[in-house]
Design a protein around this motif. Structure first.
Motif, PDB file in Angstrom:
ATOM      1  N   THR A  46       0.832  -1.219   0.000  1.00 48.04           N
ATOM      2  CA  THR A  46       0.000   0.000   0.000  1.00 48.04           C
ATOM      3  C   THR A  46       0.866   1.268   0.000  1.00 48.04           C
ATOM      4  O   THR A  46       0.661   2.150  -0.854  1.00 48.04           O
ATOM      5  CB  THR A  46      -0.998  -0.027   1.179  1.00 48.04           C
ATOM      6  OG1 THR A  46      -1.795  -1.207   1.046  1.00 48.04           O
ATOM      7  CG2 THR A  46      -1.899   1.189   1.194  1.00 48.04           C
ATOM      8  N   ARG A 105      -1.012   4.615  12.439  1.00 45.81           N
ATOM      9  CA  ARG A 105       0.379   4.170  12.594  1.00 45.81           C
ATOM     10  C   ARG A 105       0.511   2.654  12.483  1.00 45.81           C
ATOM     11  O   ARG A 105       1.361   2.042  13.142  1.00 45.81           O
ATOM     12  CB  ARG A 105       0.935   4.646  13.932  1.00 45.81           C
ATOM     13  CG  ARG A 105       0.127   4.113  15.100  1.00 45.81           C
ATOM     14  CD  ARG A 105       0.665   4.521  16.439  1.00 45.81           C
ATOM     15  NE  ARG A 105      -0.348   4.292  17.461  1.00 45.81           N
ATOM     16  CZ  ARG A 105      -0.246   4.666  18.717  1.00 45.81           C
ATOM     17  NH1 ARG A 105       0.822   5.308  19.135  1.00 45.81           N
ATOM     18  NH2 ARG A 105      -1.205   4.417  19.575  1.00 45.81           N
ATOM     19  N   SER A 106      -0.320   2.017  11.668  1.00 45.26           N
ATOM     20  CA  SER A 106      -0.220   0.558  11.544  1.00 45.26           C
ATOM     21  C   SER A 106       1.090   0.183  10.862  1.00 45.26           C
ATOM     22  O   SER A 106       1.683   0.980  10.131  1.00 45.26           O
ATOM     23  CB  SER A 106      -1.398   0.013  10.728  1.00 45.26           C
ATOM     24  OG  SER A 106      -1.237   0.336   9.370  1.00 45.26           O
ATOM     25  N   HIS A 111      -2.102   9.458  15.534  1.00 44.10           N
ATOM     26  CA  HIS A 111      -2.744   8.185  15.909  1.00 44.10           C
ATOM     27  C   HIS A 111      -3.868   8.474  16.893  1.00 44.10           C
ATOM     28  O   HIS A 111      -4.211   9.641  17.139  1.00 44.10           O
ATOM     29  CB  HIS A 111      -1.701   7.219  16.478  1.00 44.10           C
ATOM     30  CG  HIS A 111      -0.797   7.859  17.469  1.00 44.10           C
ATOM     31  ND1 HIS A 111      -1.204   8.127  18.757  1.00 44.10           N
ATOM     32  CD2 HIS A 111       0.463   8.353  17.334  1.00 44.10           C
ATOM     33  CE1 HIS A 111      -0.209   8.715  19.383  1.00 44.10           C
ATOM     34  NE2 HIS A 111       0.803   8.881  18.547  1.00 44.10           N
ATOM     35  N   SER A 112      -4.391   7.404  17.481  1.00 44.86           N
ATOM     36  CA  SER A 112      -5.591   7.574  18.316  1.00 44.86           C
ATOM     37  C   SER A 112      -5.342   8.407  19.571  1.00 44.86           C
ATOM     38  O   SER A 112      -6.289   8.863  20.205  1.00 44.86           O
ATOM     39  CB  SER A 112      -6.155   6.198  18.683  1.00 44.86           C
ATOM     40  OG  SER A 112      -5.129   5.376  19.163  1.00 44.86           O
ATOM     41  N   LEU A 151      -6.842   5.369   8.823  1.00 47.49           N
ATOM     42  CA  LEU A 151      -7.268   5.011  10.179  1.00 47.49           C
ATOM     43  C   LEU A 151      -8.451   4.050  10.204  1.00 47.49           C
ATOM     44  O   LEU A 151      -8.746   3.452  11.237  1.00 47.49           O
ATOM     45  CB  LEU A 151      -7.544   6.266  11.024  1.00 47.49           C
ATOM     46  CG  LEU A 151      -8.728   7.168  10.671  1.00 47.49           C
ATOM     47  CD1 LEU A 151      -9.072   8.037  11.886  1.00 47.49           C
ATOM     48  CD2 LEU A 151      -8.427   8.051   9.505  1.00 47.49           C
ATOM     49  N   GLY A 152      -9.128   3.905   9.067  1.00 50.68           N
ATOM     50  CA  GLY A 152     -10.235   2.951   9.013  1.00 50.68           C
ATOM     51  C   GLY A 152     -11.511   3.461   9.659  1.00 50.68           C
ATOM     52  O   GLY A 152     -12.299   2.684  10.176  1.00 50.68           O
ATOM     53  N   LYS A 153     -11.706   4.797   9.611  1.00 56.58           N
ATOM     54  CA  LYS A 153     -12.949   5.382  10.142  1.00 56.58           C
ATOM     55  C   LYS A 153     -13.631   6.139   9.001  1.00 56.58           C
ATOM     56  O   LYS A 153     -13.146   7.211   8.589  1.00 56.58           O
ATOM     57  CB  LYS A 153     -12.638   6.354  11.286  1.00 56.58           C
ATOM     58  CG  LYS A 153     -11.984   5.699  12.482  1.00 56.58           C
ATOM     59  CD  LYS A 153     -12.725   6.064  13.761  1.00 56.58           C
ATOM     60  CE  LYS A 153     -12.611   5.000  14.825  1.00 56.58           C
ATOM     61  NZ  LYS A 153     -11.308   4.780  15.375  1.00 56.58           N
ATOM     62  N   VAL A 176      -6.654   6.193   2.214  1.00 57.26           N
ATOM     63  CA  VAL A 176      -6.319   4.757   2.218  1.00 57.26           C
ATOM     64  C   VAL A 176      -7.506   3.910   2.700  1.00 57.26           C
ATOM     65  O   VAL A 176      -7.624   2.741   2.376  1.00 57.26           O
ATOM     66  CB  VAL A 176      -5.079   4.493   3.104  1.00 57.26           C
ATOM     67  CG1 VAL A 176      -4.686   3.023   3.080  1.00 57.26           C
ATOM     68  CG2 VAL A 176      -3.901   5.348   2.648  1.00 57.26           C
ATOM     69  N   ILE A 195     -10.689   1.801   3.623  1.00 60.24           N
ATOM     70  CA  ILE A 195     -11.680   0.975   2.908  1.00 60.24           C
ATOM     71  C   ILE A 195     -12.548   0.350   3.990  1.00 60.24           C
ATOM     72  O   ILE A 195     -12.086  -0.513   4.731  1.00 60.24           O
ATOM     73  CB  ILE A 195     -11.037  -0.171   2.097  1.00 60.24           C
ATOM     74  CG1 ILE A 195     -10.086   0.368   1.021  1.00 60.24           C
ATOM     75  CG2 ILE A 195     -12.110  -1.048   1.481  1.00 60.24           C
ATOM     76  CD1 ILE A 195      -9.434  -0.720   0.175  1.00 60.24           C
ATOM     77  N   THR A 198      -2.462  -0.667  -4.681  1.00 64.13           N
ATOM     78  CA  THR A 198      -1.879  -1.673  -3.784  1.00 64.13           C
ATOM     79  C   THR A 198      -1.624  -2.975  -4.552  1.00 64.13           C
ATOM     80  O   THR A 198      -0.570  -3.595  -4.423  1.00 64.13           O
ATOM     81  CB  THR A 198      -2.836  -1.921  -2.594  1.00 64.13           C
ATOM     82  OG1 THR A 198      -2.916  -0.708  -1.847  1.00 64.13           O
ATOM     83  CG2 THR A 198      -2.349  -3.030  -1.690  1.00 64.13           C
TER      84      THR A 198
HETATM   85  P1  NAD Z   1      -5.325  -0.285  11.759  1.00 70.62           P
HETATM   86  O1  NAD Z   1      -6.656  -0.500  12.385  1.00 70.62           O
HETATM   87  O2  NAD Z   1      -4.258  -1.317  11.932  1.00 70.62           O
HETATM   88  O3  NAD Z   1      -4.739   1.086  12.268  1.00 70.62           O
HETATM   89  C1  NAD Z   1      -5.517   2.223  12.403  1.00 70.62           C
HETATM   90  C2  NAD Z   1      -4.668   3.328  12.955  1.00 70.62           C
HETATM   91  O4  NAD Z   1      -5.474   4.494  13.026  1.00 70.62           O
HETATM   92  C3  NAD Z   1      -4.130   3.074  14.341  1.00 70.62           C
HETATM   93  O5  NAD Z   1      -2.744   3.348  14.344  1.00 70.62           O
HETATM   94  C4  NAD Z   1      -4.851   4.085  15.232  1.00 70.62           C
HETATM   95  O6  NAD Z   1      -4.008   4.644  16.230  1.00 70.62           O
HETATM   96  C5  NAD Z   1      -5.270   5.152  14.242  1.00 70.62           C
HETATM   97  N1  NAD Z   1      -6.530   5.784  14.644  1.00 70.62           N
HETATM   98  C6  NAD Z   1      -7.683   5.190  14.954  1.00 70.62           C
HETATM   99  N2  NAD Z   1      -8.614   6.116  15.298  1.00 70.62           N
HETATM  100  C7  NAD Z   1      -8.024   7.309  15.209  1.00 70.62           C
HETATM  101  C8  NAD Z   1      -8.456   8.623  15.419  1.00 70.62           C
HETATM  102  N3  NAD Z   1      -9.695   8.905  15.811  1.00 70.62           N
HETATM  103  N4  NAD Z   1      -7.565   9.622  15.214  1.00 70.62           N
HETATM  104  C9  NAD Z   1      -6.311   9.372  14.819  1.00 70.62           C
HETATM  105  N5  NAD Z   1      -5.843   8.125  14.578  1.00 70.62           N
HETATM  106  C10 NAD Z   1      -6.688   7.103  14.766  1.00 70.62           C
HETATM  107  O7  NAD Z   1      -5.620   0.024  10.248  1.00 70.62           O
HETATM  108  P2  NAD Z   1      -4.823  -0.269   8.881  1.00 70.62           P
HETATM  109  O8  NAD Z   1      -4.636  -1.723   8.701  1.00 70.62           O
HETATM  110  O9  NAD Z   1      -3.664   0.639   8.751  1.00 70.62           O
HETATM  111  O10 NAD Z   1      -5.946   0.208   7.859  1.00 70.62           O
HETATM  112  C11 NAD Z   1      -6.484   1.524   7.867  1.00 70.62           C
HETATM  113  C12 NAD Z   1      -7.549   1.627   6.810  1.00 70.62           C
HETATM  114  O11 NAD Z   1      -6.945   1.432   5.545  1.00 70.62           O
HETATM  115  C13 NAD Z   1      -8.662   0.583   6.890  1.00 70.62           C
HETATM  116  O12 NAD Z   1      -9.867   1.148   6.433  1.00 70.62           O
HETATM  117  C14 NAD Z   1      -8.200  -0.496   5.939  1.00 70.62           C
HETATM  118  O13 NAD Z   1      -9.273  -1.252   5.412  1.00 70.62           O
HETATM  119  C15 NAD Z   1      -7.565   0.346   4.873  1.00 70.62           C
HETATM  120  N6  NAD Z   1      -6.551  -0.324   4.077  1.00 70.62           N
HETATM  121  C16 NAD Z   1      -6.613  -0.107   2.746  1.00 70.62           C
HETATM  122  C17 NAD Z   1      -5.657  -0.651   1.916  1.00 70.62           C
HETATM  123  C18 NAD Z   1      -5.733  -0.369   0.464  1.00 70.62           C
HETATM  124  O14 NAD Z   1      -5.222  -1.118  -0.332  1.00 70.62           O
HETATM  125  N7  NAD Z   1      -6.347   0.749   0.059  1.00 70.62           N
HETATM  126  C19 NAD Z   1      -4.633  -1.446   2.437  1.00 70.62           C
HETATM  127  C20 NAD Z   1      -4.579  -1.632   3.807  1.00 70.62           C
HETATM  128  C21 NAD Z   1      -5.548  -1.050   4.628  1.00 70.62           C
END
Ligand code: NAD
Length: 291
Positions: free
Chosen positions: A140, A165-166, A192-193, A212-214, A232, A234, A275
Protein backbone atom coordinates in the motif's frame (compact mmCIF):
# COMPACT_ATOMS: atom_id res chain seq x y z
CA UNK A 1 -8.85 19.76 -8.16
CA UNK A 2 -7.38 16.75 -9.93
CA UNK A 3 -8.29 13.17 -9.17
CA UNK A 4 -5.40 10.81 -8.58
CA UNK A 5 -6.73 7.99 -10.70
CA UNK A 6 -5.41 4.82 -9.10
CA UNK A 7 -7.23 2.63 -11.57
CA UNK A 8 -5.56 4.30 -14.53
CA UNK A 9 -2.06 4.32 -13.04
CA UNK A 10 -2.44 0.73 -11.81
CA UNK A 11 -3.41 -0.31 -15.34
CA UNK A 12 -0.28 1.37 -16.72
CA UNK A 13 1.89 -0.46 -14.18
CA UNK A 14 0.20 -3.77 -15.02
CA UNK A 15 0.56 -3.21 -18.79
CA UNK A 16 4.29 -2.63 -18.35
CA UNK A 17 4.61 -5.75 -16.19
CA UNK A 18 2.73 -7.76 -18.82
CA UNK A 19 5.19 -6.65 -21.51
CA UNK A 20 8.16 -7.51 -19.30
CA UNK A 21 6.62 -10.89 -18.42
CA UNK A 22 6.02 -11.67 -22.11
CA UNK A 23 9.72 -10.92 -22.68
CA UNK A 24 10.76 -13.23 -19.84
CA UNK A 25 8.68 -16.01 -21.37
CA UNK A 26 10.02 -15.37 -24.88
CA UNK A 27 13.55 -15.66 -23.48
CA UNK A 28 12.65 -19.00 -21.91
CA UNK A 29 12.97 -17.59 -18.41
CA UNK A 30 10.80 -18.48 -15.46
CA UNK A 31 7.26 -17.13 -15.23
CA UNK A 32 6.72 -15.22 -11.96
CA UNK A 33 4.64 -17.26 -9.52
CA UNK A 34 2.73 -15.84 -6.56
CA UNK A 35 1.29 -18.02 -3.78
CA UNK A 36 -1.64 -16.50 -1.89
CA UNK A 37 -2.77 -17.99 1.40
CA UNK A 38 -6.29 -17.29 2.61
CA UNK A 39 -7.50 -18.39 6.04
CA UNK A 40 -11.24 -18.44 6.71
CA UNK A 41 -13.87 -16.70 4.63
CA UNK A 42 -13.89 -13.03 5.62
CA UNK A 43 -15.77 -11.25 2.82
CA UNK A 44 -13.26 -8.43 2.30
CA UNK A 45 -10.29 -10.83 2.38
CA UNK A 46 -11.99 -13.10 -0.17
CA UNK A 47 -12.44 -10.10 -2.47
CA UNK A 48 -8.82 -8.92 -2.09
CA UNK A 49 -7.35 -12.36 -2.71
CA UNK A 50 -9.61 -13.01 -5.71
CA UNK A 51 -8.54 -9.70 -7.16
CA UNK A 52 -4.84 -10.50 -6.66
CA UNK A 53 -5.21 -13.92 -8.31
CA UNK A 54 -7.13 -12.37 -11.23
CA UNK A 55 -4.46 -9.70 -11.71
CA UNK A 56 -1.74 -12.37 -11.83
CA UNK A 57 -3.63 -14.01 -14.71
CA UNK A 58 -4.01 -10.68 -16.52
CA UNK A 59 -0.27 -10.03 -16.37
CA UNK A 60 0.65 -13.60 -17.21
CA UNK A 61 2.03 -14.71 -13.83
CA UNK A 62 1.27 -18.08 -12.34
CA UNK A 63 -0.62 -18.02 -9.08
CA UNK A 64 -1.56 -20.61 -6.51
CA UNK A 65 -4.32 -20.05 -3.99
CA UNK A 66 -4.08 -22.05 -0.79
CA UNK A 67 -7.12 -21.99 1.47
CA UNK A 68 -7.52 -23.03 5.09
CA UNK A 69 -10.54 -23.18 7.36
CA UNK A 70 -10.75 -20.38 9.96
CA UNK A 71 -10.10 -23.03 12.63
CA UNK A 72 -6.75 -24.11 11.17
CA UNK A 73 -4.01 -24.91 13.64
CA UNK A 74 -1.15 -22.38 13.70
CA UNK A 75 1.46 -25.13 13.22
CA UNK A 76 -0.29 -26.39 10.07
CA UNK A 77 -0.25 -22.90 8.57
CA UNK A 78 3.41 -22.31 9.49
CA UNK A 79 4.32 -25.70 8.01
CA UNK A 80 2.62 -24.74 4.72
CA UNK A 81 4.51 -21.43 4.62
CA UNK A 82 7.75 -23.34 5.15
CA UNK A 83 6.87 -25.61 2.21
CA UNK A 84 6.24 -22.55 0.03
CA UNK A 85 9.58 -21.09 1.16
CA UNK A 86 11.31 -24.30 0.06
CA UNK A 87 9.47 -24.53 -3.27
CA UNK A 88 11.75 -23.11 -5.98
CA UNK A 89 8.85 -22.49 -8.33
CA UNK A 90 7.20 -20.03 -5.91
CA UNK A 91 8.66 -16.51 -6.12
CA UNK A 92 6.34 -14.55 -3.84
CA UNK A 93 4.19 -15.48 -0.85
CA UNK A 94 1.38 -13.47 0.65
CA UNK A 95 -0.77 -14.43 3.60
CA UNK A 96 -3.92 -12.33 3.58
CA UNK A 97 -4.44 -10.46 6.87
CA UNK A 98 -6.21 -10.32 9.27
CA UNK A 99 -5.84 -13.87 10.62
CA UNK A 100 -8.07 -15.67 13.14
CA UNK A 101 -7.24 -15.13 16.82
CA UNK A 102 -5.52 -18.49 17.41
CA UNK A 103 -2.84 -17.58 14.87
CA UNK A 104 -0.02 -15.17 15.62
CA UNK A 105 0.36 -12.72 12.71
CA UNK A 106 3.86 -12.02 13.96
CA UNK A 107 4.88 -15.69 13.69
CA UNK A 108 3.34 -15.94 10.23
CA UNK A 109 5.12 -12.82 8.96
CA UNK A 110 8.42 -13.93 10.47
CA UNK A 111 8.13 -17.40 8.90
CA UNK A 112 7.76 -16.14 5.32
CA UNK A 113 11.18 -16.06 3.67
CA UNK A 114 12.33 -12.42 3.41
CA UNK A 115 13.27 -13.13 -0.25
CA UNK A 116 9.66 -14.13 -1.02
CA UNK A 117 7.98 -11.54 1.21
CA UNK A 118 6.28 -9.56 -1.56
CA UNK A 119 3.97 -7.87 0.97
CA UNK A 120 7.09 -6.35 2.55
CA UNK A 121 6.02 -7.09 6.14
CA UNK A 122 9.02 -9.18 7.24
CA UNK A 123 11.25 -7.38 9.80
CA UNK A 124 14.26 -7.83 7.48
CA UNK A 125 12.47 -5.92 4.70
CA UNK A 126 11.13 -3.25 7.06
CA UNK A 127 14.62 -2.81 8.53
CA UNK A 128 16.19 -2.43 5.09
CA UNK A 129 13.45 -0.05 3.99
CA UNK A 130 14.07 2.18 7.02
CA UNK A 131 17.75 2.31 6.14
CA UNK A 132 17.02 3.09 2.49
CA UNK A 133 18.45 -0.24 1.33
CA UNK A 134 16.79 -2.19 -1.53
CA UNK A 135 13.82 -4.04 -0.01
CA UNK A 136 10.27 -5.10 -0.71
CA UNK A 137 8.24 -2.05 0.26
CA UNK A 138 4.80 -2.83 1.74
CA UNK A 139 2.33 -2.80 -1.12
CA UNK A 140 0.00 0.00 0.00
CA UNK A 141 2.74 2.55 0.80
CA UNK A 142 4.56 1.51 -2.38
CA UNK A 143 1.35 2.07 -4.35
CA UNK A 144 1.00 5.55 -2.85
CA UNK A 145 4.57 6.40 -3.91
CA UNK A 146 3.89 5.17 -7.46
CA UNK A 147 0.83 7.42 -7.58
CA UNK A 148 2.75 10.48 -6.31
CA UNK A 149 5.49 9.74 -8.83
CA UNK A 150 3.07 9.33 -11.75
CA UNK A 151 1.36 12.67 -11.11
CA UNK A 152 4.74 14.34 -10.40
CA UNK A 153 3.50 15.65 -7.07
CA UNK A 154 6.18 17.72 -5.38
CA UNK A 155 6.89 16.32 -1.91
CA UNK A 156 10.20 18.02 -1.11
CA UNK A 157 9.92 20.33 1.89
CA UNK A 158 6.19 19.68 2.24
CA UNK A 159 4.46 18.95 5.55
CA UNK A 160 2.90 15.49 5.31
CA UNK A 161 0.45 14.40 7.99
CA UNK A 162 -0.18 10.66 8.22
CA UNK A 163 -3.21 9.56 10.26
CA UNK A 164 -2.77 6.00 11.50
CA UNK A 165 0.38 4.17 12.59
CA UNK A 166 -0.22 0.56 11.54
CA UNK A 167 2.76 -1.55 10.49
CA UNK A 168 1.27 -2.09 7.04
CA UNK A 169 0.28 1.46 6.08
CA UNK A 170 0.72 4.45 8.41
CA UNK A 171 4.14 3.81 9.87
CA UNK A 172 5.90 2.71 6.66
CA UNK A 173 4.43 5.56 4.56
CA UNK A 174 5.50 8.06 7.25
CA UNK A 175 9.07 6.74 6.96
CA UNK A 176 9.06 6.67 3.15
CA UNK A 177 7.77 10.25 2.87
CA UNK A 178 10.53 11.43 5.19
CA UNK A 179 13.38 9.77 3.26
CA UNK A 180 15.78 11.57 0.97
CA UNK A 181 14.18 10.38 -2.27
CA UNK A 182 12.21 11.82 -5.19
CA UNK A 183 8.92 10.98 -3.46
CA UNK A 184 10.21 11.90 0.00
CA UNK A 185 11.91 14.81 1.75
CA UNK A 186 8.70 15.72 3.55
CA UNK A 187 8.50 16.88 7.13
CA UNK A 188 6.23 14.20 8.53
CA UNK A 189 3.81 14.23 11.45
CA UNK A 190 2.52 10.76 12.35
CA UNK A 191 -0.84 10.94 14.11
CA UNK A 192 -2.74 8.19 15.91
CA UNK A 193 -5.59 7.57 18.32
CA UNK A 194 -3.81 9.44 21.16
CA UNK A 195 -2.90 12.51 19.10
CA UNK A 196 -4.17 15.78 20.54
CA UNK A 197 -5.32 18.66 18.34
CA UNK A 198 -5.57 16.49 15.24
CA UNK A 199 -7.64 19.10 13.44
CA UNK A 200 -5.02 21.83 13.99
CA UNK A 201 -2.26 19.49 12.80
CA UNK A 202 -4.21 18.52 9.67
CA UNK A 203 -4.88 22.19 8.91
CA UNK A 204 -1.10 22.67 8.61
CA UNK A 205 -0.68 19.78 6.19
CA UNK A 206 0.30 20.08 2.53
CA UNK A 207 -0.23 16.34 2.12
CA UNK A 208 -2.57 14.16 4.21
CA UNK A 209 -2.52 10.36 4.18
CA UNK A 210 -5.67 9.14 5.94
CA UNK A 211 -5.22 5.51 7.05
CA UNK A 212 -7.27 5.01 10.18
CA UNK A 213 -10.24 2.95 9.01
CA UNK A 214 -12.95 5.38 10.14
CA UNK A 215 -15.37 6.17 7.29
CA UNK A 216 -15.53 9.85 6.29
CA UNK A 217 -13.42 10.89 9.29
CA UNK A 218 -11.51 13.69 7.52
CA UNK A 219 -13.88 16.58 6.88
CA UNK A 220 -13.54 19.87 4.99
CA UNK A 221 -12.97 21.92 8.16
CA UNK A 222 -9.80 19.86 8.85
CA UNK A 223 -7.95 20.68 5.61
CA UNK A 224 -6.48 23.80 4.06
CA UNK A 225 -6.98 24.88 0.46
CA UNK A 226 -4.68 23.18 -2.04
CA UNK A 227 -3.98 20.12 0.10
CA UNK A 228 -3.10 16.74 -1.47
CA UNK A 229 -5.28 14.02 0.08
CA UNK A 230 -4.49 10.31 -0.10
CA UNK A 231 -7.39 8.26 1.22
CA UNK A 232 -6.32 4.76 2.22
CA UNK A 233 -9.47 3.79 4.12
CA UNK A 234 -11.68 0.98 2.91
CA UNK A 235 -14.69 0.24 5.09
CA UNK A 236 -17.85 -1.61 4.17
CA UNK A 237 -20.82 0.42 5.35
CA UNK A 238 -24.32 -1.04 5.25
CA UNK A 239 -26.27 0.36 2.31
CA UNK A 240 -29.53 -1.36 1.44
CA UNK A 241 -29.78 0.56 -1.85
CA UNK A 242 -26.76 -1.39 -3.16
CA UNK A 243 -27.05 -4.87 -4.62
CA UNK A 244 -24.34 -6.18 -2.31
CA UNK A 245 -25.99 -4.55 0.73
CA UNK A 246 -23.00 -2.33 1.48
CA UNK A 247 -21.06 0.61 0.10
CA UNK A 248 -17.28 1.09 0.28
CA UNK A 249 -16.28 4.23 2.18
CA UNK A 250 -12.90 5.87 2.54
CA UNK A 251 -11.58 7.77 5.55
CA UNK A 252 -12.28 11.09 3.81
CA UNK A 253 -15.62 12.84 3.40
CA UNK A 254 -14.96 13.09 -0.31
CA UNK A 255 -17.77 15.42 -1.41
CA UNK A 256 -16.84 18.21 1.01
CA UNK A 257 -13.05 17.74 1.06
CA UNK A 258 -12.41 17.31 -2.69
CA UNK A 259 -13.28 20.92 -3.68
CA UNK A 260 -10.50 22.19 -1.37
CA UNK A 261 -7.84 19.80 -2.71
CA UNK A 262 -5.23 20.20 -5.41
CA UNK A 263 -5.23 16.39 -5.74
CA UNK A 264 -7.30 13.66 -4.12
CA UNK A 265 -7.65 9.88 -4.43
CA UNK A 266 -11.18 8.50 -4.80
CA UNK A 267 -12.45 5.40 -2.97
CA UNK A 268 -12.75 3.03 -4.70
CA UNK A 269 -10.36 3.56 -7.62
CA UNK A 270 -7.51 5.15 -5.70
CA UNK A 271 -5.05 3.53 -3.32
CA UNK A 272 -6.74 0.10 -3.40
CA UNK A 273 -6.05 -0.37 -7.09
CA UNK A 274 -2.47 0.81 -6.61
CA UNK A 275 -1.88 -1.67 -3.78
CA UNK A 276 -2.43 -4.61 -6.11
CA UNK A 277 -0.25 -3.07 -8.82
CA UNK A 278 2.55 -2.59 -6.27
CA UNK A 279 2.20 -6.19 -5.11
CA UNK A 280 2.59 -7.30 -8.74
CA UNK A 281 5.67 -5.11 -9.08
CA UNK A 282 7.19 -6.77 -5.98
CA UNK A 283 6.37 -10.22 -7.37
CA UNK A 284 8.15 -9.43 -10.63
CA UNK A 285 11.15 -8.24 -8.64
CA UNK A 286 11.14 -11.43 -6.53
CA UNK A 287 11.07 -13.62 -9.65
CA UNK A 288 13.76 -11.77 -11.57
CA UNK A 289 16.12 -11.21 -8.65
CA UNK A 290 16.34 -14.97 -8.23
CA UNK A 291 17.48 -15.49 -11.82
P1 NAD B 1 -5.32 -0.29 11.76
O1 NAD B 1 -6.66 -0.50 12.38
O2 NAD B 1 -4.26 -1.32 11.93
O3 NAD B 1 -4.74 1.09 12.27
C1 NAD B 1 -5.52 2.22 12.40
C2 NAD B 1 -4.67 3.33 12.96
O4 NAD B 1 -5.47 4.49 13.03
C3 NAD B 1 -4.13 3.07 14.34
O5 NAD B 1 -2.74 3.35 14.34
C4 NAD B 1 -4.85 4.08 15.23
O6 NAD B 1 -4.01 4.64 16.23
C5 NAD B 1 -5.27 5.15 14.24
N1 NAD B 1 -6.53 5.78 14.64
C6 NAD B 1 -7.68 5.19 14.95
N2 NAD B 1 -8.61 6.12 15.30
C7 NAD B 1 -8.02 7.31 15.21
C8 NAD B 1 -8.46 8.62 15.42
N3 NAD B 1 -9.69 8.91 15.81
N4 NAD B 1 -7.57 9.62 15.21
C9 NAD B 1 -6.31 9.37 14.82
N5 NAD B 1 -5.84 8.12 14.58
C10 NAD B 1 -6.69 7.10 14.77
O7 NAD B 1 -5.62 0.02 10.25
P2 NAD B 1 -4.82 -0.27 8.88
O8 NAD B 1 -4.64 -1.72 8.70
O9 NAD B 1 -3.66 0.64 8.75
O10 NAD B 1 -5.95 0.21 7.86
C11 NAD B 1 -6.48 1.52 7.87
C12 NAD B 1 -7.55 1.63 6.81
O11 NAD B 1 -6.95 1.43 5.55
C13 NAD B 1 -8.66 0.58 6.89
O12 NAD B 1 -9.87 1.15 6.43
C14 NAD B 1 -8.20 -0.50 5.94
O13 NAD B 1 -9.27 -1.25 5.41
C15 NAD B 1 -7.57 0.35 4.87
N6 NAD B 1 -6.55 -0.32 4.08
C16 NAD B 1 -6.61 -0.11 2.75
C17 NAD B 1 -5.66 -0.65 1.92
C18 NAD B 1 -5.73 -0.37 0.46
O14 NAD B 1 -5.22 -1.12 -0.33
N7 NAD B 1 -6.35 0.75 0.06
C19 NAD B 1 -4.63 -1.45 2.44
C20 NAD B 1 -4.58 -1.63 3.81
C21 NAD B 1 -5.55 -1.05 4.63
Amino acid sequence: MQILDGKLVAQAVKNELKLKTDTLKAQGKKTPHLAAVLVGNNGASETYVASKVKTCAEIGYHSTLIRFEATVDEQVLLQKIQELNDDDDIDGILVQLPLPKQISEEKVINTISAQKDVDGFHPANIGKMIQGQPAYIPATPYGILLLLEHYKIETKGKHAVVIGRSNIVGRPISILLSQNTATGNCTVTLCHSHTRNLKEICLQADIIVAALGKPEFLTADMVKDGVVVIDVGITRVEDKTKKKGYAIKGDVQYDTVAPKCSYITPVPGGVGAMTIAALMQNTYLAATQKQ
